[in-house]
Design a protein around this motif. Structure first.
Motif, short mmCIF file in Angstrom:
data_model
loop_
_atom_site.label_atom_id
_atom_site.label_comp_id
_atom_site.label_asym_id
_atom_site.label_seq_id
_atom_site.Cartn_x
_atom_site.Cartn_y
_atom_site.Cartn_z
N ILE A 120 0.83 -1.21 0.00
CA ILE A 120 0.00 0.00 0.00
C ILE A 120 0.86 1.25 0.00
CG2 ILE A 120 -1.69 1.33 1.33
CD1 ILE A 120 -2.73 -1.42 2.37
N ASN A 121 1.87 1.29 0.90
CA ASN A 121 2.68 2.50 1.05
C ASN A 121 3.72 2.65 -0.05
OD1 ASN A 121 1.34 3.18 3.40
ND2 ASN A 121 2.85 2.25 4.75
N LYS A 122 4.37 1.55 -0.46
CA LYS A 122 5.49 1.63 -1.40
C LYS A 122 5.08 1.41 -2.85
CE LYS A 122 8.46 2.21 1.94
NZ LYS A 122 9.16 3.52 2.14
N LYS A 123 4.04 0.60 -3.06
CA LYS A 123 3.62 0.28 -4.43
C LYS A 123 2.35 1.01 -4.85
CE LYS A 123 6.99 -2.67 -4.90
NZ LYS A 123 8.11 -2.40 -5.82
N GLY A 124 1.76 1.75 -3.92
CA GLY A 124 0.59 2.55 -4.26
C GLY A 124 -0.68 1.75 -4.49
N MET A 125 -0.73 0.53 -4.00
CA MET A 125 -1.93 -0.31 -4.18
C MET A 125 -3.03 0.14 -3.22
SD MET A 125 -0.47 -4.18 -4.54
CE MET A 125 0.49 -4.70 -5.97
N ASP A 126 -4.28 -0.13 -3.62
CA ASP A 126 -5.36 0.08 -2.68
C ASP A 126 -5.32 -1.05 -1.65
OD1 ASP A 126 -7.26 -2.17 -3.47
OD2 ASP A 126 -7.15 -1.10 -5.38
N PRO A 127 -5.97 -0.87 -0.48
CA PRO A 127 -5.86 -1.89 0.58
C PRO A 127 -6.26 -3.29 0.13
CG PRO A 127 -6.81 0.12 1.46
CD PRO A 127 -6.72 0.31 -0.03
N TYR A 128 -7.33 -3.41 -0.63
CA TYR A 128 -7.80 -4.74 -1.03
C TYR A 128 -6.81 -5.41 -1.98
CZ TYR A 128 -10.78 -8.40 -2.98
OH TYR A 128 -11.28 -9.61 -3.38
N ALA A 129 -6.29 -4.67 -2.93
CA ALA A 129 -5.33 -5.25 -3.87
C ALA A 129 -4.06 -5.69 -3.15
CB ALA A 129 -4.99 -4.24 -4.96
N GLY A 130 -3.60 -4.86 -2.20
CA GLY A 130 -2.42 -5.22 -1.43
C GLY A 130 -2.62 -6.48 -0.61
N ARG A 131 -3.79 -6.60 0.00
CA ARG A 131 -4.07 -7.79 0.81
C ARG A 131 -4.20 -9.04 -0.06
NH1 ARG A 131 -4.67 -4.74 5.13
NH2 ARG A 131 -6.35 -3.20 5.13
N MET A 132 -4.87 -8.91 -1.20
CA MET A 132 -5.06 -10.07 -2.06
C MET A 132 -3.72 -10.56 -2.63
SD MET A 132 -8.16 -11.09 -1.96
CE MET A 132 -8.28 -12.19 -3.37
N LYS A 133 -2.84 -9.63 -2.95
CA LYS A 133 -1.51 -10.04 -3.44
C LYS A 133 -0.74 -10.76 -2.34
CE LYS A 133 2.60 -8.40 -5.88
NZ LYS A 133 3.25 -7.26 -6.56
N ALA A 134 -0.82 -10.22 -1.12
CA ALA A 134 -0.16 -10.87 0.01
C ALA A 134 -0.75 -12.25 0.27
CB ALA A 134 -0.28 -9.99 1.25
N MET A 135 -2.08 -12.36 0.18
CA MET A 135 -2.74 -13.64 0.43
C MET A 135 -2.35 -14.68 -0.61
SD MET A 135 -6.49 -12.25 1.60
CE MET A 135 -7.31 -13.82 1.43
N LEU A 136 -2.17 -14.25 -1.86
CA LEU A 136 -1.73 -15.20 -2.89
C LEU A 136 -0.34 -15.74 -2.57
CD1 LEU A 136 -2.14 -16.62 -5.58
CD2 LEU A 136 -1.22 -14.56 -6.72
N ILE A 137 0.53 -14.87 -2.12
CA ILE A 137 1.88 -15.31 -1.74
C ILE A 137 1.81 -16.32 -0.60
CG2 ILE A 137 4.07 -14.55 -0.72
CD1 ILE A 137 3.67 -11.89 -2.26
N PHE A 138 1.01 -16.01 0.41
CA PHE A 138 0.92 -16.89 1.57
C PHE A 138 0.19 -18.19 1.26
CE2 PHE A 138 1.12 -12.62 3.74
CZ PHE A 138 2.48 -12.74 4.04
N ALA A 139 -0.62 -18.21 0.21
CA ALA A 139 -1.35 -19.43 -0.16
C ALA A 139 -0.43 -20.53 -0.66
CB ALA A 139 -2.39 -19.11 -1.23
N PHE A 140 0.78 -20.17 -1.05
CA PHE A 140 1.73 -21.18 -1.55
C PHE A 140 2.47 -21.90 -0.42
CE2 PHE A 140 1.15 -18.74 -5.45
CZ PHE A 140 1.08 -19.75 -6.39
N PHE A 141 2.58 -21.27 0.74
CA PHE A 141 3.33 -21.89 1.85
C PHE A 141 2.70 -23.20 2.32
CE2 PHE A 141 5.09 -17.67 1.86
CZ PHE A 141 6.39 -17.83 2.33
N PRO A 142 1.37 -23.29 2.46
CA PRO A 142 0.79 -24.56 2.92
C PRO A 142 1.03 -25.74 1.98
CG PRO A 142 -0.76 -22.76 3.26
CD PRO A 142 0.36 -22.22 2.43
N LEU A 143 1.43 -25.47 0.73
CA LEU A 143 1.70 -26.58 -0.19
C LEU A 143 2.80 -27.50 0.33
CD1 LEU A 143 1.53 -24.79 -3.67
CD2 LEU A 143 -0.16 -26.33 -2.68
N LEU A 144 3.63 -26.97 1.22
CA LEU A 144 4.69 -27.80 1.81
C LEU A 144 4.12 -28.98 2.58
CD1 LEU A 144 7.13 -25.03 3.09
CD2 LEU A 144 7.58 -26.67 1.26
N ALA A 145 2.86 -28.87 3.03
CA ALA A 145 2.25 -29.96 3.78
C ALA A 145 2.16 -31.24 2.95
CB ALA A 145 0.86 -29.56 4.27
N LEU A 146 2.25 -31.13 1.63
CA LEU A 146 2.22 -32.31 0.77
C LEU A 146 3.39 -33.26 1.04
CD1 LEU A 146 1.22 -30.61 -2.61
CD2 LEU A 146 -0.19 -32.22 -1.32
#
Length: 479
Positions: A332-358
């Motif tokens: 939001i602060n550095k890339k100028g994203m709106d709050p929702y876009a910033g959160r959704m991008k962060a959530m996509l990144i974090f969605a890959f971490f649980p794949l390690l459970a495989l």
């Protein structure tokens, strides 16, 4: 409004965040007492099996889910201060009630009601009908879990509403990730504290001592919380910082009441609810079943030093989730994203971490530490995801509806948790009894591999559906 004018803002909002952190820690401590005592302390006394425990945890999930649906509305109706007091008071009572299930069981089975904890154990040993002992005790624990669930359902709606009151949008994910880290700290502290209390004082005292912490917290909340515009500890400069989104969040509707029917008209509600439904159960599975997993698959008990060290390491890793609150702020602060876009991008990144459970179960053949570390990383990914998905409510909805929407999402998450907890108990018993084979694993190990695989992929599915329902930032302005 009694504020002291100064050029330097006070930081009282972080004191409030600290209170939310402590409340969430207590919340998860209370939940963890059963998972850390049932296998090694309660099961031998009442003759439970995996399915009995699965029924208790599954019903807790559905009680919690239904209560969440109403808890958010209750918090919006009572407002934050009273709503939070009611919530923690009820769940602390529920936590303490667990301790008296043995005495109640002896009373129901033999008529001996007014006995000590030790005496109730001796009385239950004299009952020849083991199945009756098991079913009676299970029903009593289900009642205690019901009271616990009703109270605990109010924690997150009240905490998210408080965060929206005390933080601007750009800081809410960070504040949420900090108080939400209380879940990890509670789960981290639990294996160090609870088995030792249970071993030295009895499993009953573990429920009582942890339950009392909530009543202590209530005293601090009464004296320290006021809305920021009425709080003398929050100066004018801090209030200005907190209310920097005031113009954007101004509610156009004069109607202070929000109905459930209104909430369900919006895709934003469905997106939040679906994301919670898909992912909440993963955290609950890790929390409720990891001690049993270590005991069943590796023979490591929760009251062993090695078992406590494993759980400690696991939940220490999950504390990395605090980064989950910082990342959208950076976008939001550095890339100028709106709050929702910033959160959704962060959530996509974090969605890959649980794949390690495989690969958690396959690597367990080399060392049990590898699945412990992997579950910790997956748990950190979940908590980072959770901090952001909960913050989307404040992005999309006016403050008067935040607790209600949070409750609706919590109900959906509770339903997902019900499915995974009940399904896990049935699957593990079936796999153990039939020595089921799957992907090279046999017995309960095969069952755990199946559940770990499900836990790995649900975040990407949840994110995809959320993005499809709400592709761009679109706050609700007509509620």
């Amino acid at each position: 409004m009694n504020q002291t004018i100064t050029s330097k803002p006070s930081n009282y909002r972080w004191t409030i965040c600290g209170l939310l952190f402590i409340a969430t820690s207590i919340n998860y401590l209370d939940r963890q007492v059963l998972s850390l005592t049932w296998k090694d302390f309660i099961q031998p006394e009442f003759h439970w099996n995996n399915n009995d425990y699965g029924n208790i945890t599954a019903l807790f999930s559905i009680f919690y889910a239904v209560s969440m649906f109403f808890a958010g509305k209750f918090v919006d109706f009572m407002d934050t201060k009273k709503g939070f007091l009611w919530a923690i008071g009820v769940w602390s009572l529920g936590a303490v009630l667990h301790a008296f299930c043995g005495i109640a069981a002896s009373g129901i089975l033999t008529g001996n009601w007014f006995v000590s904890f030790h005496e109730s154990k001796e009385i239950i040993k004299t009952v020849d009908n083991v199945a009756l002992v098991g079913s009676t005790s299970v029903m009593l624990f289900i009642f205690a879990r019901f009271v616990l669930a009703v109270g605990e359902a109010g924690n997150f709606p009240a905490a998210i509403k408080t965060t929206a009151e005390y933080f601007p949008k750009k800081d809410r994910a960070l504040a949420t990730s900090i108080f939400n880290a209380g879940a990890a700290v509670g789960a981290l502290s639990a294996p160090l504290i609870i088995p030792r209390i249970a071993e030295r004082l009895g499993w009953e005292m573990a429920f009582i001592i942890i339950g009392v912490l909530g009543f202590v917290w209530m005293g601090f909340w009464v004296f320290l919380y006021q809305k920021p515009e009425h709080n003398k500890r929050c100066n004018s400069a801090e209030l200005e910082y907190i209310q920097q989104d005031h113009g954007l969040e101004e509610e156009v509707s004069k109607n202070s009441k929000v109905s459930f029917v209104q909430c369900f008209k919006y895709k934003q509600t469905w997106a939040f609810a679906f994301g919670k439904f898909m992912t909440d159960g993963v955290w609950w599975f890790y929390m409720f079943w990891t001690p049993a997993y270590l005991s069943s698959v590796y023979g490591i008990k929760s009251n062993d030093d090695l078992g406590q060290a494993a759980i400690f390491v696991l939940y220490t890793i999950t504390l990395l989730s605090i980064v989950g609150g910082w990342l959208p702020t950076y976008f939001i602060n550095k890339k100028g994203m709106d709050p929702y876009a910033g959160r959704m991008k962060a959530m996509l990144i974090f969605a890959f971490f649980p794949l390690l459970a495989l690969i958690a179960q396959p690597l367990g053949s080399y060392s049990f530490w590898l699945p412990v570390i992997i579950i910790g990383i997956a748990g950190a990914g979940h908590q980072a995801w959770s901090a952001n998905i909960m913050s989307t409510v404040g992005d999309m909805f006016p403050k008067k509806a935040i607790a209600t929407i949070t409750g609706i999402g919590g109900m959906a998450g509770g339903i997902g948790s019900l499915i995974i907890n009940k399904g896990s108990g049935v699957l593990f018993d079936f796999a153990g009894e039939t020595q089921m084979e799957f992907m090279g694993f046999k017995g309960e190990e095969a069952g755990y591999f199946i559940i770990f695989s499900i836990c790995a992929v649900v975040y990407l599915i949840g994110w995809t559906v959320m993005k499809s329902l709400v592709p761009v930032y679109k706050p609700v302005t007509d509620l």
